[in-house]
Design an enzyme around this catalytic site. Sequence first.
Site, PDB file in Angstrom:
ATOM      1  N   ASN A   7      37.990  41.734  44.744  1.00 37.03           N
ATOM      2  CA  ASN A   7      37.973  40.372  44.211  1.00 37.03           C
ATOM      3  C   ASN A   7      39.297  39.734  44.625  1.00 37.03           C
ATOM      4  O   ASN A   7      40.353  40.068  44.083  1.00 37.03           O
ATOM      5  CB  ASN A   7      37.815  40.389  42.690  1.00 37.03           C
ATOM      6  CG  ASN A   7      37.814  38.999  42.083  1.00 37.03           C
ATOM      7  OD1 ASN A   7      38.554  38.119  42.520  1.00 37.03           O
ATOM      8  ND2 ASN A   7      37.018  38.791  41.050  1.00 37.03           N
ATOM      9  N   GLU A  34      34.861  36.245  44.388  1.00 37.63           N
ATOM     10  CA  GLU A  34      35.691  35.084  44.041  1.00 37.63           C
ATOM     11  C   GLU A  34      36.416  34.523  45.264  1.00 37.63           C
ATOM     12  O   GLU A  34      37.638  34.326  45.243  1.00 37.63           O
ATOM     13  CB  GLU A  34      36.685  35.420  42.915  1.00 37.63           C
ATOM     14  CG  GLU A  34      36.081  35.324  41.534  1.00 37.63           C
ATOM     15  CD  GLU A  34      37.111  35.138  40.439  1.00 37.63           C
ATOM     16  OE1 GLU A  34      37.295  33.995  39.999  1.00 37.63           O
ATOM     17  OE2 GLU A  34      37.742  36.144  40.035  1.00 37.63           O
ATOM     18  N   TYR A 105      29.315  39.705  42.089  1.00 42.85           N
ATOM     19  CA  TYR A 105      30.304  39.200  41.140  1.00 42.85           C
ATOM     20  C   TYR A 105      29.570  38.907  39.841  1.00 42.85           C
ATOM     21  O   TYR A 105      29.024  37.827  39.635  1.00 42.85           O
ATOM     22  CB  TYR A 105      31.002  37.956  41.697  1.00 42.85           C
ATOM     23  CG  TYR A 105      32.010  37.336  40.764  1.00 42.85           C
ATOM     24  CD1 TYR A 105      32.909  38.130  40.057  1.00 42.85           C
ATOM     25  CD2 TYR A 105      32.076  35.958  40.609  1.00 42.85           C
ATOM     26  CE1 TYR A 105      33.830  37.556  39.202  1.00 42.85           C
ATOM     27  CE2 TYR A 105      33.010  35.378  39.754  1.00 42.85           C
ATOM     28  CZ  TYR A 105      33.878  36.180  39.058  1.00 42.85           C
ATOM     29  OH  TYR A 105      34.793  35.607  38.201  1.00 42.85           O
ATOM     30  N   ASP A 146      32.826  43.270  41.618  1.00 43.80           N
ATOM     31  CA  ASP A 146      33.450  43.020  40.319  1.00 43.80           C
ATOM     32  C   ASP A 146      32.329  42.909  39.292  1.00 43.80           C
ATOM     33  O   ASP A 146      31.644  41.888  39.206  1.00 43.80           O
ATOM     34  CB  ASP A 146      34.270  41.730  40.380  1.00 43.80           C
ATOM     35  CG  ASP A 146      34.920  41.372  39.053  1.00 43.80           C
ATOM     36  OD1 ASP A 146      34.719  42.113  38.064  1.00 43.80           O
ATOM     37  OD2 ASP A 146      35.609  40.341  38.995  1.00 43.80           O
ATOM     38  N   ASN A 148      32.769  43.041  35.994  1.00 40.21           N
ATOM     39  CA  ASN A 148      33.207  42.503  34.709  1.00 40.21           C
ATOM     40  C   ASN A 148      32.668  43.341  33.551  1.00 40.21           C
ATOM     41  O   ASN A 148      32.240  42.818  32.520  1.00 40.21           O
ATOM     42  CB  ASN A 148      32.791  41.035  34.568  1.00 40.21           C
ATOM     43  CG  ASN A 148      33.841  40.078  35.112  1.00 40.21           C
ATOM     44  OD1 ASN A 148      35.031  40.233  34.834  1.00 40.21           O
ATOM     45  ND2 ASN A 148      33.416  39.120  35.910  1.00 40.21           N
ATOM     46  N   ASP A 246      44.684  39.141  41.157  1.00 34.94           N
ATOM     47  CA  ASP A 246      44.814  39.935  39.939  1.00 34.94           C
ATOM     48  C   ASP A 246      43.968  41.211  39.990  1.00 34.94           C
ATOM     49  O   ASP A 246      44.081  42.069  39.108  1.00 34.94           O
ATOM     50  CB  ASP A 246      44.479  39.111  38.680  1.00 34.94           C
ATOM     51  CG  ASP A 246      43.268  38.222  38.840  1.00 34.94           C
ATOM     52  OD1 ASP A 246      42.544  38.346  39.850  1.00 34.94           O
ATOM     53  OD2 ASP A 246      43.034  37.378  37.953  1.00 34.94           O
ATOM     54  N   HIS A 247      43.140  41.354  41.027  1.00 34.34           N
ATOM     55  CA  HIS A 247      42.412  42.593  41.290  1.00 34.34           C
ATOM     56  C   HIS A 247      43.048  43.308  42.468  1.00 34.34           C
ATOM     57  O   HIS A 247      43.748  42.703  43.279  1.00 34.34           O
ATOM     58  CB  HIS A 247      40.951  42.302  41.660  1.00 34.34           C
ATOM     59  CG  HIS A 247      40.132  41.714  40.563  1.00 34.34           C
ATOM     60  ND1 HIS A 247      39.121  42.403  39.928  1.00 34.34           N
ATOM     61  CD2 HIS A 247      40.143  40.485  39.999  1.00 34.34           C
ATOM     62  CE1 HIS A 247      38.547  41.630  39.031  1.00 34.34           C
ATOM     63  NE2 HIS A 247      39.155  40.448  39.052  1.00 34.34           N
TER      64      HIS A 247
END
Length: 257
Positions: A7, A34, A105, A146, A148, A246-247
Amino acid sequence: MKIATWNVNSVKARLPQITDWLRLTSPDVVLFQEIKCETAAFPGPAFEELGYHVAVVGQKSYNGVALLSKAPASDVITRLPGEPEDEQARYIEATVAGVRIASLYLPNGNPIPGEKFAYKLRWMDRLRAHATDLLAREIPFVLGGDYNVIPEDRDVYSPADMAGDALTQPETRAKFRALLHLGLTEAYRALHDDDRAYTFWDYQAGCWPRDKGLRIDHFLLSPQAADRLAGCVIDRGPRGGEKASDHTPVILELRDA
C-alpha cells in the site's frame, strides 16, 4: 516467482522511493494499493522502464489498485464481482505465468457502526464468494493486498487501544477466518509464529519509532499455490525511509511448478 504487495499511499507522491525499491528487490509481480490517482494518470512509463507490464484501476484522490508484472498479464478483471453498483477502485486480478493473482484494497470500515462498516462486511462476503469460485477452478491463485484486518491480538501493538476499531471487530475477524476456512493459507503465518510483526505504522504519535504497528497486509493462497510456498517476509526498510508510506512491503515467494 516473487510477488510483492505494498500500500503505497499515493504512487505519485512516492514514485522515487517506489522505483528505487523495485530496482533493489526486483519482484516478478508487484501489487499496489491506494495509488490515489485516476487510471489514466498512473505513471506507467516509470514502471515500464523497469521491465513491467502495467494493469491499473484507479479513481480520483482515493483508493486505486495496480498489478505490475514482468511477464504479460492476461484475463484482467478490474472489479470484485457481486455488487455491480460498487464503483470504488479496490480490486484487480489477472493471470501471470499460470498463477491467478489479485491486488485488493479491502474497505477500512470506520467509523462503527455505520454504512462504511456494513460496506466492509459486504465486501468481505463478496471476496469469499469470489474465492469460492476460484477454488472450484482448482488453479493456483494468490489474493494479496491491504485487507484492513488485524487477524489476531498478537497482530497489533495494543489490542486495548484498537478494541473499538473496525479492523479488530469480531465480525471482521470472523469473515477473515471464513476465508481461511475455505481452504486458503495465510502465507506469513504459515511460516512465522512471531509477535510484533507489523506492516503498518500510523504517522501520528511516534508510532513508527515506538513500533506501535498493525499487521494488516496479507497474502491468502489457494491449496495449489500454498503447495509452492517458499517464503513470505515483511520488508520494514521502506517504512523508515524519507517520505515513506505508512505501510511497508510484504514479499511472497512461490517455487516453480
